[in-house]
Design an enzyme around this catalytic site. Structure first.
Site, PDB file in Angstrom:
ATOM      1  N   ARG A 106      32.000  66.302 116.371  1.00 43.32           N
ATOM      2  CA  ARG A 106      33.364  66.768 116.122  1.00 43.32           C
ATOM      3  C   ARG A 106      34.332  65.823 116.805  1.00 43.32           C
ATOM      4  O   ARG A 106      34.116  65.434 117.965  1.00 43.32           O
ATOM      5  CB  ARG A 106      33.552  68.190 116.695  1.00 43.32           C
ATOM      6  N   HIS A 121      33.134  60.524 107.859  1.00 46.10           N
ATOM      7  CA  HIS A 121      32.556  61.869 107.917  1.00 46.10           C
ATOM      8  C   HIS A 121      31.430  61.997 106.878  1.00 46.10           C
ATOM      9  O   HIS A 121      31.421  62.935 106.058  1.00 46.10           O
ATOM     10  CB  HIS A 121      33.623  62.945 107.704  1.00 46.10           C
TER      11      HIS A 121
END
Lengths: 310, 310
Positions: free
Chosen positions: B225, B273
């Site tokens: 994250r 991502h």
């Protein structure tokens, strides 16, 4: 009486090997006179690198074995003066290094890592690669190193097809052999890894004809031997798009000459024969074990079959 | 009577999920009315992406569960209107993709692959890397993904230290926990992988103080994250040489803005991502199984603990 062990390799190797070899010999209880300058007729064992100054084995009349420091034996196996048993190096460190190089470069191409290293241009490109399950890899050569790499890739999820001259069986790997097996092994391979020994039968195994059998855009990894590939055919296949990229660790001439087209080719990555290096610590233990066996009258391990050339 | 399943995610997700979800529901014998437009008071289950337009769960009075399409739940777990059970996505494909990304980038840095990609300048530099045995890796986070990655790296030979908030035990991994454990885990790490959930306790876990605990030149991989890292502290540590390189897949703002200093920094690799994407085929089976459980009166799997936030 101590036995006489000649270390016949480049002088810089002696610097790195002397201490680990002495320690490994002591560990197996061998009392030895180990050095780089021993009268040939008094030498019991030769620890050997094929690029050493020893090229005529005739004067080594009492030597019980030649213990190669390298995994590859193609530069010594044809030496007509060599009548002593010849053992290859089979080193845990060698196999481990090869598994790391092959796994690292397979994942690098699988994940298209180069595009992120080259392309830090501020553009967010979402582009999920297929999972390893959907990326067939073919391993040409299923000896110690090929088998170790095939198993490591299988554990990561890649479907691995292996090809070898003679029939083999490795759990989780689709094993093929022979000429028809080679055609099948190449026909599905998105990534091909070359880990064959160099023999008269494997020289130029990847040539214009066999490169054409691969799916368009396939990736070649060669950490095996340079002459396994016909260089001109590979360059032509890269230029036509038949081959997507080649990552090469070994070459016909090493160091690779500065003007060789591989250096400048955008679809070629050159690594400096670093995939798998014999490590002095682990290699010394392998050599000491074979000397212990020789002195105990036990059979040597890792002996080379002169007929097949490896 | 068919049950009503609302698919609440971006429209492009519906395109990729409709067919695999219908197939997975049929496979477990669920007859369902599956769609993107169902009256809230008639919805039995919500298949949910936190970036969907559904942000108020109050009208979904009969919904038995919210089944998240993402592994991360930090954007939904704090939603005060959510009173229904919330399940995280735990997808084989998610874990597999993460293992591939983490293993690939760990080996890339371990083998210094970037130097060969950038440096095709005709100079043959012999420089053997250490074996994986001598490259300590620290995994911050030992959930499903962290554990899978730690095990894959262990199998390749890396000595792996894992750190988690609560005490864990994983074969072959040195498991540490708590504040003192974090200091020890960082002190030896040549490569650090961040796979922690994002909570108020893990935000900015890597900051000026903790980055200084790492050995000089350590490598950071963040596929977890974005807010786990204090970005300014990382940039300062990269500039000072305390951190050797950072490969980052997640960011506070995604897509990463074009003018963000990470894009242009020579010691940062940005990936979009892509480390771990939920795959429609495998994810649909996980969701169908939870709906089957709900209809059979069995407990849901992968439920989120609202107290700990993951």
């Amino acid at each position: 009486m101590p036995i006489n062990i000649l270390f016949a390799a480049k002088p810089e190797r002696w610097v790195t090997y002397e201490a680990p070899l002495r320690a490994a010999l002591a560990d197996v209880g061998i009392s030895a006179n180990l050095g780089t300058d021993i009268a040939p007729e008094e030498v019991d064992y030769i620890v050997y690198a094929p690029n050493s100054s020893v090229q005529d084995f005739t004067p080594y009349t009492r030597a019980k074995a030649v213990l190669n420091l390298w995994a590859g034996v193609e530069d010594v196996v044809g030496n007509k003066t060599l009548t002593q048993p010849l053992a290859r190096m089979v080193d845990d460190g060698l196999s481990q290094g090869m598994v790391e190089w092959v796994t690292g470069h397979t994942l690098r191409h699988h994940l298209s890592i180069d595009t992120y290293i080259h392309g830090q241009d501020g553009v967010w490109r979402t582009n999920t690669p297929p999972l390893a399950y959907d990326r067939p890899v073919t391993m040409l050569g299923l000896g110690e190193l090929g088998t170790a790499c095939a198993q490591a890739l299988t554990r990561l999820g890649f479907p691995v097809t292996g090809w070898s001259r003679s029939e083999k069986s490795i759990e989780g790997v689709t094993c093929l052999h022979g000429a028809d097996g080679l055609r099948r092994a190449l026909s599905t391979a998105e990534i091909v890894v070359l880990l064959l020994p160099l023999t008269s039968e494997t020289e130029n195994l990847l040539n214009a004809e066999t490169l054409a059998l691969l799916p368009r855009g396939a990736i070649i990894l060669n950490p095996g031997r340079g002459p396994l590939i016909d260089d001109d055919a590979l360059l032509a296949a890269l230029d036509s798009g038949q081959i997507g990229h080649a990552t090469l660790d070994v070459f016909r001439t090493e160091p690779l000459p500065k003007d060789h087209p591989y250096w400048a080719h955008p679809k070629v990555t050159v690594t400096p024969h670093c995939a798998s290096e014999t490590r002095p610590g682990t290699a010394s233990r392998v050599i000491a074990e074979n000397i212990r066996r020789g002195e105990a009258g036990e059979p040597f391990v890792h002996l080379v079959d002169r007929g097949s050339g490896y």
